[in-house]
Design an enzyme around this catalytic site. Sequence first.
Site, PDB file in Angstrom:
ATOM      1  N   ALA A 109       0.773  -1.248   0.000  1.00 60.16           N
ATOM      2  CA  ALA A 109       0.000   0.000   0.000  1.00 60.16           C
ATOM      3  C   ALA A 109       0.804   1.298   0.000  1.00 60.16           C
ATOM      4  O   ALA A 109       0.248   2.345  -0.341  1.00 60.16           O
ATOM      5  CB  ALA A 109      -0.962  -0.001   1.178  1.00 60.16           C
ATOM      6  N   PRO A 111       3.199   4.413  -1.026  1.00 49.87           N
ATOM      7  CA  PRO A 111       2.895   5.469  -0.044  1.00 49.87           C
ATOM      8  C   PRO A 111       1.405   5.750   0.153  1.00 49.87           C
ATOM      9  O   PRO A 111       1.065   6.561   1.009  1.00 49.87           O
ATOM     10  CB  PRO A 111       3.600   6.701  -0.636  1.00 49.87           C
ATOM     11  CG  PRO A 111       3.573   6.463  -2.116  1.00 49.87           C
ATOM     12  CD  PRO A 111       3.703   4.975  -2.295  1.00 49.87           C
ATOM     13  N   GLY A 112       0.526   5.120  -0.608  1.00 53.98           N
ATOM     14  CA  GLY A 112      -0.888   5.257  -0.262  1.00 53.98           C
ATOM     15  C   GLY A 112      -1.805   5.820  -1.329  1.00 53.98           C
ATOM     16  O   GLY A 112      -2.963   6.124  -1.041  1.00 53.98           O
ATOM     17  N   GLY A 113      -1.319   5.941  -2.572  1.00 55.12           N
ATOM     18  CA  GLY A 113      -2.173   6.480  -3.640  1.00 55.12           C
ATOM     19  C   GLY A 113      -3.446   5.663  -3.813  1.00 55.12           C
ATOM     20  O   GLY A 113      -4.558   6.184  -3.784  1.00 55.12           O
ATOM     21  N   LYS A 114      -3.263   4.351  -3.973  1.00 59.78           N
ATOM     22  CA  LYS A 114      -4.429   3.507  -4.261  1.00 59.78           C
ATOM     23  C   LYS A 114      -5.259   3.265  -3.004  1.00 59.78           C
ATOM     24  O   LYS A 114      -6.481   3.184  -3.068  1.00 59.78           O
ATOM     25  CB  LYS A 114      -3.981   2.215  -4.933  1.00 59.78           C
ATOM     26  CG  LYS A 114      -3.648   2.529  -6.396  1.00 59.78           C
ATOM     27  CD  LYS A 114      -2.739   1.569  -7.068  1.00 59.78           C
ATOM     28  CE  LYS A 114      -2.309   2.169  -8.399  1.00 59.78           C
ATOM     29  NZ  LYS A 114      -1.051   1.676  -8.917  1.00 59.78           N
ATOM     30  N   ARG A 137       8.493   2.792   4.796  1.00 60.54           N
ATOM     31  CA  ARG A 137       7.421   3.178   3.868  1.00 60.54           C
ATOM     32  C   ARG A 137       6.046   3.070   4.543  1.00 60.54           C
ATOM     33  O   ARG A 137       5.138   3.828   4.245  1.00 60.54           O
ATOM     34  CB  ARG A 137       7.470   2.308   2.605  1.00 60.54           C
ATOM     35  CG  ARG A 137       8.668   2.644   1.712  1.00 60.54           C
ATOM     36  CD  ARG A 137       8.791   1.699   0.522  1.00 60.54           C
ATOM     37  NE  ARG A 137       7.678   1.756  -0.400  1.00 60.54           N
ATOM     38  CZ  ARG A 137       7.543   2.619  -1.407  1.00 60.54           C
ATOM     39  NH1 ARG A 137       8.479   3.526  -1.601  1.00 60.54           N
ATOM     40  NH2 ARG A 137       6.491   2.579  -2.204  1.00 60.54           N
ATOM     41  N   ASP A 177      -0.870  -3.989  -5.652  1.00 61.20           N
ATOM     42  CA  ASP A 177      -0.155  -3.049  -6.523  1.00 61.20           C
ATOM     43  C   ASP A 177       1.315  -3.434  -6.365  1.00 61.20           C
ATOM     44  O   ASP A 177       2.027  -2.870  -5.539  1.00 61.20           O
ATOM     45  CB  ASP A 177      -0.446  -1.618  -6.062  1.00 61.20           C
ATOM     46  CG  ASP A 177       0.086  -0.585  -7.025  1.00 61.20           C
ATOM     47  OD1 ASP A 177       0.212  -0.895  -8.225  1.00 61.20           O
ATOM     48  OD2 ASP A 177       0.394   0.541  -6.585  1.00 61.20           O
ATOM     49  N   CYS A 230       3.387  -1.034 -12.581  1.00 61.75           N
ATOM     50  CA  CYS A 230       3.707   0.104 -13.447  1.00 61.75           C
ATOM     51  C   CYS A 230       4.818  -0.323 -14.416  1.00 61.75           C
ATOM     52  O   CYS A 230       5.795   0.386 -14.607  1.00 61.75           O
ATOM     53  CB  CYS A 230       4.081   1.333 -12.632  1.00 61.75           C
ATOM     54  SG  CYS A 230       5.457   1.084 -11.528  1.00 61.75           S
TER      55      CYS A 230
HETATM   56  N1  SAM Z   1       0.090   1.005  -3.932  1.00 56.31           N
HETATM   57  C1  SAM Z   1       1.058   2.048  -3.688  1.00 56.31           C
HETATM   58  C2  SAM Z   1       0.461   3.379  -4.059  1.00 56.31           C
HETATM   59  O1  SAM Z   1      -0.500   3.425  -4.824  1.00 56.31           O
HETATM   60  O2  SAM Z   1       0.922   4.401  -3.525  1.00 56.31           O
HETATM   61  C3  SAM Z   1       2.352   1.767  -4.401  1.00 56.31           C
HETATM   62  C4  SAM Z   1       2.925   0.407  -4.105  1.00 56.31           C
HETATM   63  S1  SAM Z   1       4.502   0.093  -4.798  1.00 56.31           S
HETATM   64  C5  SAM Z   1       4.161  -0.103  -6.460  1.00 56.31           C
HETATM   65  C6  SAM Z   1       4.840  -1.527  -4.265  1.00 56.31           C
HETATM   66  C7  SAM Z   1       5.077  -1.692  -2.765  1.00 56.31           C
HETATM   67  O3  SAM Z   1       5.319  -3.075  -2.515  1.00 56.31           O
HETATM   68  C8  SAM Z   1       6.278  -0.949  -2.227  1.00 56.31           C
HETATM   69  O4  SAM Z   1       5.882  -0.059  -1.217  1.00 56.31           O
HETATM   70  C9  SAM Z   1       7.191  -2.045  -1.671  1.00 56.31           C
HETATM   71  O5  SAM Z   1       7.837  -1.691  -0.470  1.00 56.31           O
HETATM   72  C10 SAM Z   1       6.248  -3.187  -1.451  1.00 56.31           C
HETATM   73  N2  SAM Z   1       6.903  -4.523  -1.492  1.00 56.31           N
HETATM   74  C11 SAM Z   1       8.169  -4.813  -1.817  1.00 56.31           C
HETATM   75  N3  SAM Z   1       8.398  -6.143  -1.695  1.00 56.31           N
HETATM   76  C12 SAM Z   1       7.251  -6.695  -1.278  1.00 56.31           C
HETATM   77  C13 SAM Z   1       6.859  -8.012  -0.945  1.00 56.31           C
HETATM   78  N4  SAM Z   1       7.696  -9.034  -1.063  1.00 56.31           N
HETATM   79  N5  SAM Z   1       5.604  -8.200  -0.519  1.00 56.31           N
HETATM   80  C14 SAM Z   1       4.736  -7.174  -0.417  1.00 56.31           C
HETATM   81  N6  SAM Z   1       5.054  -5.902  -0.728  1.00 56.31           N
HETATM   82  C15 SAM Z   1       6.299  -5.673  -1.145  1.00 56.31           C
END
Ligand code: SAM
Length: 425
Positions: A109, A111-114, A137, A177, A230
Amino acid sequence: MNLPEKFLNRMQERLGKEYPAFLASYEKPPHKALRVNTLKISREEFLKNAPFALSPVPWEENGFYIEEERAGSYPEHFAGLYYCQEPSAMCVGKLTAPVSKERVLDLCAAPGGKTTQVAAQMKGNGVLISNEIDAGRAKILSQNAERMGVKNCAVTNASPSQLAEKLPCYFDLVLVDAPCSGEGMFKKEPEAIPHWSENNVALCAARQKEILDCAALTVAGGGCIVYSTCTFAEEEDEKQVRAFLERHPEFVLEEEHKLYPHEVKGEGHYCARLKKTEGGTRNAKPYPIKRNATANKAFAEFAKDFFAETPKGEVTTLDDGRMYLVPAGMPALGVRTLRLGVELGEFDGKIFKPAHALAMSVKREEVKKFVALTPEECERYLSGETLSKDIANGWCVVGFDKYPLGFAKAVNGTLKNHLPKGLRK
Ligand code: SAM
């Protein structure tokens, strides 16, 4: 832009005659956008007094393109009236909109956009668990949920497997995400370019597979996973989803979109909605409320002076004295939790001190002591300064127009600033 040759070859192979247009899209600067936070303000109201020019994002009714470079420094932003979000990323809202949202999990989740987009769709109803595996984060996620006034969410810091173990077959909607190779964001985040390799794409795909398998365990029968990345890499997008469907025949693909920067005004994004057609729903034990009579009494005294009408709900007091208004229906979580519903404040054994989150969760008409600051005073408050105001002593919420910015405490004509230091300008 120095894009990896292998990446370009892969794109050329995939896009064929569209490739030159795709390549040309890198010549243009990235699009910037915001999403109006309808938990705090209606779209119409925001548009009436918008501080800069806006033009609509076609796939999100509350999304608008902006040119402003410093959208994050306006008082409207501090008040949580909008969230700056990459326009293509908002497309996930189209997939989450029709799904029942009584119980929602956002597995990745920060930084929280979705999360804040789905929270706005939930309109304060139901329960949202916003999870982030990275502790640093998760803190940022928690601050964003607070600024946006999300009242029905718990922010957790756990792995997907921990959550799958604690809350199996529980959720109507699970957002994934996923962490990805970020090909779609090269323009916005060029520092990611040197980390790109086919090997990294494969590593990302393996990690996504694990996360998706955990997500599948948490969804109730009839519920959905909304998966997004993305990146353009098929191993992480279309192929990832098809391999998932093979492993999980209880799921069907309902909708899928891929956004390319040469086709839309936005960066690259992929999203898909997968519905679990079989299986039941499991309930969980309710969140274990810790009642502390002295803390509750101190809060009740504060509340009598502060709220026009004290909010209903269960108050829990943690061992460190932090008090939360727990959302109705919150399950026992059993994982590290940073925020739970509305943080009311802290009880040190004698005195109740309100938390910044409480100020960010209320509407002007819900509180007795609200002080609307002038634009100049807003700037000074947000910079951490003390203000002069001739008002009755005690706690008050100060705000920009009618929108809360935080707490201040009036002491003999002086407004002491209680905006947390880390949130100041
Ligand atoms: N959904 C967020 C938004 O809309 O602001 C952006 C999420 S970003 C694309 C992916 C997130 O997955 C990151 O914050 C990262 O730290 C986390 N992440 C990294 N490895 C992971 C894992 N093994 N399991 C779950 N989350 C993980």
